[in-house]
Design an enzyme around this catalytic site. Structure first.
Site, PDB file in Angstrom:
ATOM      1  N   SER A 173      11.671   6.298   8.410  1.00 15.33           N
ATOM      2  CA  SER A 173      11.171   6.004   9.751  1.00 15.33           C
ATOM      3  C   SER A 173      11.613   4.604  10.136  1.00 15.33           C
ATOM      4  CB  SER A 173       9.643   6.097   9.762  1.00 15.33           C
ATOM      5  OG  SER A 173       9.136   5.756  11.040  1.00 15.33           O
ATOM      6  N   SER A 224      10.658   5.312  15.760  1.00 17.04           N
ATOM      7  CA  SER A 224       9.446   4.858  16.432  1.00 17.04           C
ATOM      8  C   SER A 224       9.793   4.438  17.849  1.00 17.04           C
ATOM      9  CB  SER A 224       8.852   3.674  15.667  1.00 17.04           C
ATOM     10  OG  SER A 224       8.421   4.116  14.405  1.00 17.04           O
ATOM     11  N   LEU A 225       9.592   5.342  18.795  1.00 22.19           N
ATOM     12  CA  LEU A 225      10.030   5.064  20.168  1.00 22.19           C
ATOM     13  C   LEU A 225       8.900   4.389  20.969  1.00 22.19           C
ATOM     14  CD1 LEU A 225      12.569   5.386  21.850  1.00 22.19           C
ATOM     15  CD2 LEU A 225      11.691   7.586  22.650  1.00 22.19           C
ATOM     16  N   HIS A 226       7.796   5.075  21.124  1.00 19.63           N
ATOM     17  CA  HIS A 226       6.558   4.511  21.679  1.00 19.63           C
ATOM     18  C   HIS A 226       6.570   4.146  23.160  1.00 19.63           C
ATOM     19  CE1 HIS A 226       5.295   4.559  17.586  1.00 19.63           C
ATOM     20  NE2 HIS A 226       5.946   3.485  17.218  1.00 19.63           N
ATOM     21  N   GLU A 243       0.826  -1.203   0.000  1.00 19.95           N
ATOM     22  CA  GLU A 243       0.000   0.000   0.000  1.00 19.95           C
ATOM     23  C   GLU A 243       0.865   1.260   0.000  1.00 19.95           C
ATOM     24  OE1 GLU A 243      -4.203  -1.494   1.691  1.00 19.95           O
ATOM     25  OE2 GLU A 243      -2.813  -0.922   3.267  1.00 19.95           O
ATOM     26  N   CYS A 273       5.675  -5.516  15.863  1.00 21.95           N
ATOM     27  CA  CYS A 273       5.234  -4.514  16.839  1.00 21.95           C
ATOM     28  C   CYS A 273       3.761  -4.820  17.137  1.00 21.95           C
ATOM     29  CB  CYS A 273       5.394  -3.103  16.280  1.00 21.95           C
ATOM     30  SG  CYS A 273       7.121  -2.703  15.925  1.00 21.95           S
ATOM     31  N   GLY A 316       6.512  -2.168   6.261  1.00 21.97           N
ATOM     32  CA  GLY A 316       7.892  -2.624   6.298  1.00 21.97           C
ATOM     33  C   GLY A 316       8.831  -1.774   7.128  1.00 21.97           C
ATOM     34  N   GLU A 317       9.985  -2.331   7.410  1.00 21.08           N
ATOM     35  CA  GLU A 317      11.039  -1.633   8.146  1.00 21.08           C
ATOM     36  C   GLU A 317      12.133  -1.261   7.138  1.00 21.08           C
ATOM     37  OE1 GLU A 317      11.957  -0.242  11.070  1.00 21.08           O
ATOM     38  OE2 GLU A 317      13.846   0.067  10.036  1.00 21.08           O
ATOM     39  N   CYS A 330       0.617  -2.751  15.484  1.00 20.68           N
ATOM     40  CA  CYS A 330       0.671  -2.400  14.059  1.00 20.68           C
ATOM     41  C   CYS A 330       0.008  -3.487  13.206  1.00 20.68           C
ATOM     42  CB  CYS A 330       2.116  -2.200  13.629  1.00 20.68           C
ATOM     43  SG  CYS A 330       2.274  -1.770  11.891  1.00 20.68           S
ATOM     44  N   ASN A 373      -4.379   4.096  15.768  1.00 17.49           N
ATOM     45  CA  ASN A 373      -5.417   3.757  14.782  1.00 17.49           C
ATOM     46  C   ASN A 373      -5.762   2.295  14.934  1.00 17.49           C
ATOM     47  OD1 ASN A 373      -5.563   6.336  13.329  1.00 17.49           O
ATOM     48  ND2 ASN A 373      -3.427   5.882  12.830  1.00 17.49           N
ATOM     49  N   CYS A 418       6.023  -7.155   7.135  1.00 15.31           N
ATOM     50  CA  CYS A 418       7.076  -6.696   8.042  1.00 15.31           C
ATOM     51  C   CYS A 418       7.397  -7.843   8.981  1.00 15.31           C
ATOM     52  CB  CYS A 418       6.609  -5.482   8.841  1.00 15.31           C
ATOM     53  SG  CYS A 418       7.943  -4.705   9.794  1.00 15.31           S
ATOM     54  N   CYS A 477      -1.744   5.578   9.875  1.00 17.09           N
ATOM     55  CA  CYS A 477      -0.540   4.915  10.387  1.00 17.09           C
ATOM     56  C   CYS A 477      -0.899   3.577  11.002  1.00 17.09           C
ATOM     57  CB  CYS A 477       0.104   5.743  11.494  1.00 17.09           C
ATOM     58  SG  CYS A 477       0.489   7.412  11.024  1.00 17.09           S
ATOM     59  N   CYS A 479       3.379   8.450   1.322  1.00 18.73           N
ATOM     60  CA  CYS A 479       3.865   7.492   2.312  1.00 18.73           C
ATOM     61  C   CYS A 479       4.069   6.164   1.579  1.00 18.73           C
ATOM     62  CB  CYS A 479       2.809   7.368   3.417  1.00 18.73           C
ATOM     63  SG  CYS A 479       3.207   6.142   4.661  1.00 18.73           S
TER      64      CYS A 479
HETATM   65  N1  SAH Z   1       8.766   0.267  10.345  1.00 19.97           N
HETATM   66  C1  SAH Z   1       8.928   1.693  10.376  1.00 19.97           C
HETATM   67  C2  SAH Z   1       7.940   2.480   9.520  1.00 19.97           C
HETATM   68  C3  SAH Z   1       6.483   2.071   9.572  1.00 19.97           C
HETATM   69  S1  SAH Z   1       5.205   2.753  10.448  1.00 19.97           S
HETATM   70  C4  SAH Z   1       8.868   2.167  11.791  1.00 19.97           C
HETATM   71  O1  SAH Z   1       8.609   1.386  12.681  1.00 19.97           O
HETATM   72  O2  SAH Z   1       9.122   3.347  12.038  1.00 19.97           O
HETATM   73  C5  SAH Z   1       5.096   4.428  10.658  1.00 19.97           C
HETATM   74  C6  SAH Z   1       4.650   4.783  12.088  1.00 19.97           C
HETATM   75  O3  SAH Z   1       3.302   4.359  12.408  1.00 19.97           O
HETATM   76  C7  SAH Z   1       5.553   4.122  13.101  1.00 19.97           C
HETATM   77  O4  SAH Z   1       5.919   5.035  14.085  1.00 19.97           O
HETATM   78  C8  SAH Z   1       4.642   3.058  13.664  1.00 19.97           C
HETATM   79  O5  SAH Z   1       5.068   2.639  14.927  1.00 19.97           O
HETATM   80  C9  SAH Z   1       3.317   3.780  13.696  1.00 19.97           C
HETATM   81  N2  SAH Z   1       2.183   2.862  13.875  1.00 19.97           N
HETATM   82  C10 SAH Z   1       2.144   1.534  13.661  1.00 19.97           C
HETATM   83  N3  SAH Z   1       0.929   1.032  13.944  1.00 19.97           N
HETATM   84  C11 SAH Z   1       0.171   2.079  14.346  1.00 19.97           C
HETATM   85  C12 SAH Z   1      -1.201   2.204  14.726  1.00 19.97           C
HETATM   86  N4  SAH Z   1      -2.013   1.157  14.750  1.00 19.97           N
HETATM   87  N5  SAH Z   1      -1.643   3.431  15.049  1.00 19.97           N
HETATM   88  C13 SAH Z   1      -0.829   4.503  14.982  1.00 19.97           C
HETATM   89  N6  SAH Z   1       0.456   4.444  14.606  1.00 19.97           N
HETATM   90  C14 SAH Z   1       0.960   3.250  14.294  1.00 19.97           C
END
Ligand code: SAH
Length: 366
Positions: free
Chosen positions: A205, A227-229, A100, A124, A173-174, A127, A305, A120, A348, A113
């Site tokens: 990212s 992507s710290l989270h 996508e 995570c 993907g990463e 995701c 999301n 992937c 996202c 994007c």
């Molecule tokens: N693999 C890469 C790029 C992909 S995602 C990475 O991890 O950075 C882009 C962003 O969306 C990342 O910060 C990811 O953690 C975030 N993301 C993933 N799932 C999500 C969700 N369900 N809701 C909001 N953000 C999300």
């Protein structure tokens, strides 16, 4: 009657070749390097895939290219347009997998994007792409091909239209797990003869592959998002399992090396998905602020999301605002990412494509 020999050599797909690689390839056929520049312009600026129309190339070269090479981008399998103008394309690759790509129009900028892998492998927990499993890396042609195809679909086949101003590797993907192909794509995105995007407007990212991040420093000069989270290893181990291999302190040290090496002393963006009751308390905000204080950082809070089957909920707006206020009081530039395209599952973490999973041996559809 002579039996024709079977053709064993596949035509070369020129879409994924950087100008340097194209010059090498043409050079091996006795062509001058400036031909590579001409070709790159036709392919990426003018969006051509037909050598016949490249009128400043000698006819013999055009004929030879048509015999030995192709310009082949992913095909659009379907397109969905959100009420907010966001467009999501399902792009079909030659092997039947689909990824996508999302176009996000905003006042003053239009962001594409793009995906870097079919699925992937990082798992995570929050995701949707992780649910799809993993099939393979995209080739450089398939990565750049998403931009090429989007330009065509948007009707911007000449760079002067400048419809796409920003590209973010935030699709499926990463990107750093597909290093060489992503770096080749980055080179084309910022090449003035190809897409000519500003280095500050192309963002990789990553979930934090430390050795690859160190390699990126020497290979490309683009903006970085991490992507710290989570503000601590215990929680990040759970949400972003690659943290068990590259914990936060190592990741932030690599971020420091990355900023120090860049020409533009731009900030690193730290992405932080807002999960209700998981990572959204004021205490966690303070811990995050302490963690990022030594770095030129900005924080992008992403409202979670949802997708079918997830156990997480998005933090309530008041909790997101409170979290943002704590970070801002500590002097951190913090913005809440506006959710775009969620009515078409283009936001996202909602991207799912159509991945023939190789690990679980089943196909999962979005
Ligand atoms: N693999 C890469 C790029 C992909 S995602 C990475 O991890 O950075 C882009 C962003 O969306 C990342 O910060 C990811 O953690 C975030 N993301 C993933 N799932 C999500 C969700 N369900 N809701 C909001 N953000 C999300």
């Amino acid at each position: 009657m002579a039996i024709p020999l079977p053709r064993t050599e596949q035509p070369v797909n020129l879409l994924g070749l950087t100008r340097g690689r194209l010059a090498e390839w043409l050079g091996a056929q006795g062509e001058k390097p400036f031909r590579a520049t001409q070709l790159v312009k036709w392919i990426h600026q003018f969006g051509l895939d037909d050598f016949e129309r490249m009128t400043n190339l000698p006819l013999v070269l055009r004929r030879r290219l048509a015999a030995e090479a192709v310009i082949a981008a992913p095909e659009i399998a379907s397109a969905q347009r959100s009420a907010d103008g966001t467009v999501k394309w399902l792009m079909r690759l030659a092997d039947g997998n689909c990824v996508e790509t999302v176009f996000i129009p905003e006042a003053g900028r239009n962001t594409l994007c793009i995906s870097s892998q079919v699925g992937c492998a990082l798992d995570c927990t929050f995701c949707a792409t992780a649910r799809q499993g993993f099939n393979r890396n995209l080739t450089a042609a398939e990565i750049v091909g998403q931009v090429w195809r989007a330009n065509q679909a948007l009707g911007a086949v000449h760079r002067d239209d400048r419809l796409i101003t920003n590209v973010v590797f935030m699709g499926m993907g990463e990107p750093l797990a597909n290093f060489d192909n992503v770096v080749a794509a980055l080179e084309l995105l910022v090449d003035d003869n190809a897409y000519g995007l500003s280095k500050r407007r192309v963002t990789v990212s990553t979930s934090g592959l430390v050795p690859a991040l160190d390699r990126l420093r020497g290979a490309a000069d683009v903006a970085l998002a991490v992507s710290l989270h989570a503000p601590d290893d215990a929680l990040r181990d759970e949400l972003v399992p690659i943290n068990r291999k590259y914990p936060i302190a190592e990741l932030l040290a690599a971020c420091r090396r990355y900023v120090d090496a860049r020409h533009h002393k731009a900030r690193i963006t730290f992405e932080y998905v807002m999960l209700d009751g998981v990572n959204d308390s004021p205490r966690q905000a303070r811990a995050l602020a302490r963690l990022l204080a030594p770095l030129p950082a900005k924080v992008n809070l992403i409202p979670f999301n949802p997708f079918p089957g997830t156990g997480y909920r998005c933090s309530p707006p008041a909790a997101i605002d409170r979290f943002r206020d704590v970070l801002q009081r500590h002097g951190l530039v913090t913005v809440t990412r506006r959710t775009r395209g969620d009515d078409i599952a283009a936001a996202c973490g909602q991207l799912a494509g159509r991945v023939h999973d190789r690990r679980r041996r089943r196909e999962v559809r979005s």
